[in-house]
Write a protein that holds these residues in place. Structure first.
Motif, PDB file in Angstrom:
ATOM      1  N   HIS A 183      43.878  47.095  36.685  1.00  0.00           N
ATOM      2  CA  HIS A 183      43.929  45.748  37.252  1.00  0.00           C
ATOM      3  C   HIS A 183      44.114  44.790  36.088  1.00  0.00           C
ATOM      4  CE1 HIS A 183      41.978  41.973  38.882  1.00  0.00           C
ATOM      5  NE2 HIS A 183      43.043  42.167  39.644  1.00  0.00           N
ATOM      6  N   GLY A 184      45.280  44.158  36.033  1.00  0.00           N
ATOM      7  CA  GLY A 184      45.694  43.410  34.851  1.00  0.00           C
ATOM      8  C   GLY A 184      44.742  42.317  34.429  1.00  0.00           C
ATOM      9  N   THR A 185      44.265  41.505  35.383  1.00  0.00           N
ATOM     10  CA  THR A 185      43.381  40.393  35.023  1.00  0.00           C
ATOM     11  C   THR A 185      42.058  40.903  34.478  1.00  0.00           C
ATOM     12  OG1 THR A 185      44.387  39.005  36.729  1.00  0.00           O
ATOM     13  CG2 THR A 185      42.265  38.301  35.854  1.00  0.00           C
ATOM     14  N   ARG A 187      41.416  43.738  33.038  1.00  0.00           N
ATOM     15  CA  ARG A 187      41.632  44.333  31.712  1.00  0.00           C
ATOM     16  C   ARG A 187      41.780  43.248  30.647  1.00  0.00           C
ATOM     17  NH1 ARG A 187      45.330  49.081  29.185  1.00  0.00           N
ATOM     18  NH2 ARG A 187      46.055  47.922  27.370  1.00  0.00           N
ATOM     19  N   LYS A 188      42.594  42.244  30.915  1.00  0.00           N
ATOM     20  CA  LYS A 188      42.804  41.171  29.938  1.00  0.00           C
ATOM     21  C   LYS A 188      41.515  40.410  29.662  1.00  0.00           C
ATOM     22  CE  LYS A 188      45.454  36.925  29.170  1.00  0.00           C
ATOM     23  NZ  LYS A 188      46.517  36.029  29.704  1.00  0.00           N
ATOM     24  N   ASP A 193      44.444  41.025  25.223  1.00  0.00           N
ATOM     25  CA  ASP A 193      45.860  41.352  25.445  1.00  0.00           C
ATOM     26  C   ASP A 193      46.317  42.589  24.696  1.00  0.00           C
ATOM     27  OD1 ASP A 193      46.691  39.209  27.205  1.00  0.00           O
ATOM     28  OD2 ASP A 193      46.428  37.848  25.500  1.00  0.00           O
TER      29      ASP A 193
END
Length: 282
Positions: A183-185, A187-188, A193
């Motif tokens: 899940h990109g958000t 993880r970031k 990044d």
């Protein structure tokens, strides 16, 4: 003023459960480790909710929000529902990536919360060996990390003794992997990044399971478009490979966030059946 969701819950729960919240406890009286400021976003808190008929068991409740916010629909409404089952509940509002906090700041907050709950078990009239942790989405990731690697949240030089690991874990449509369909958000917000490979693996919970972990209840929906069902499946497979007691419930219908208070989703009954088997509720 109470939110509309909280007011809606009032119609679903008996009157003796309303206004059950105690005053929030500031988690770090001298300031959180590595605090970036002194505003509310830098001050994690623990809010107790006391049941009318306690069983002696307790739950640390960790809402989700992609590590960028706290989704309140997974906080007080579920605290009140768990109160109805006789559990003493502590809602953790932890530091977030959106405020500049990266791993393991969130885990430090969870570990400190558990130390404080266990250390005050007599005050809250709870059994220090019957304290679980329950998390939704990114909060589920935090709970899985908590049972896998509590040592990452320990503060060097502290005078804490014993293990802060929960006695059971409940993961609701959890974020698990930072590698497989991440899940990109989340993880970031958690690891930035461009994290090092070691950190990516360290925070991928399916890679960190080991024998001897506490029992786990996890559930997900097959139609989840935000956090794919593979997250729960991979974690359950790792639990199975390491002989960790667990139950995995996969429901065909429902997107991310399915099964909130006010719905008639079967996961409520499935969880209560499991909690009875764990001797957390009668």
């Amino acid at each position: 003023m109470k939110s509309l969701l909280s007011l809606a819950v009032a119609w679903l729960l008996p009157c003796h459960s309303l206004f059950a919240a105690e005053n929030p406890i500031v988690l770090w009286s001298g300031g959180a480790p590595g605090a970036l400021g002194t505003s509310p976003k830098d001050i994690p808190t623990l809010t107790p909710y006391l049941p009318a008929k306690p069983t002696g068991a307790a739950m640390l409740l960790i809402p989700g929000g992609s590590y960028s916010g706290i989704y309140e629909g997974q906080a007080e409404p579920f605290a009140l529902w768990l109160n109805e089952q006789g559990l003493t509940v502590f809602v953790l509002r932890y530091r977030l990536g959106s405020a500049g906090y990266r791993y393991p700041a969130q885990l430090q907050d969870a570990v400190e919360a558990m130390f404080q709950i266990r250390g005050s078990a007599a005050k809250w009239k709870i059994d220090p060996k019957r304290i679980g942790a329950m998390g939704f989405s990114a909060g589920g990731h935090l709970v899985s990390t908590f049972i896998n690697r509590p040592e990452d949240g320990m503060i060097l030089g502290s005078d804490r003794s014993g293990s802060p690991r929960p006695d059971l874990a409940i993961l609701c449509y959890p974020v698990i992997s930072m590698i497989t369909k991440p899940h990109g958000t989340s993880r970031k917000m958690l690891i930035g990044d461009s994290p090092e490979e070691k950190l990516v693996r360290q925070t991928s919970s399916e890679l960190q399971v080991k024998p001897g972990l506490p029992p786990v209840f996890l559930w997900h929906t097959m139609e989840d478009k935000l956090v794919p069902v593979e997250h729960a499946q991979h974690y359950a497979a790792a639990l199975h490979q390491n002989n960790v007691p667990h139950e995995l419930h996969l429901y065909q219908n429902g997107d991310h966030g399915t099964g909130l208070i006010g719905t008639q989703h079967p996961w409520f009954a499935d969880l209560l059946f499991w909690l009875r088997a764990q001797k957390f509720i009668p």
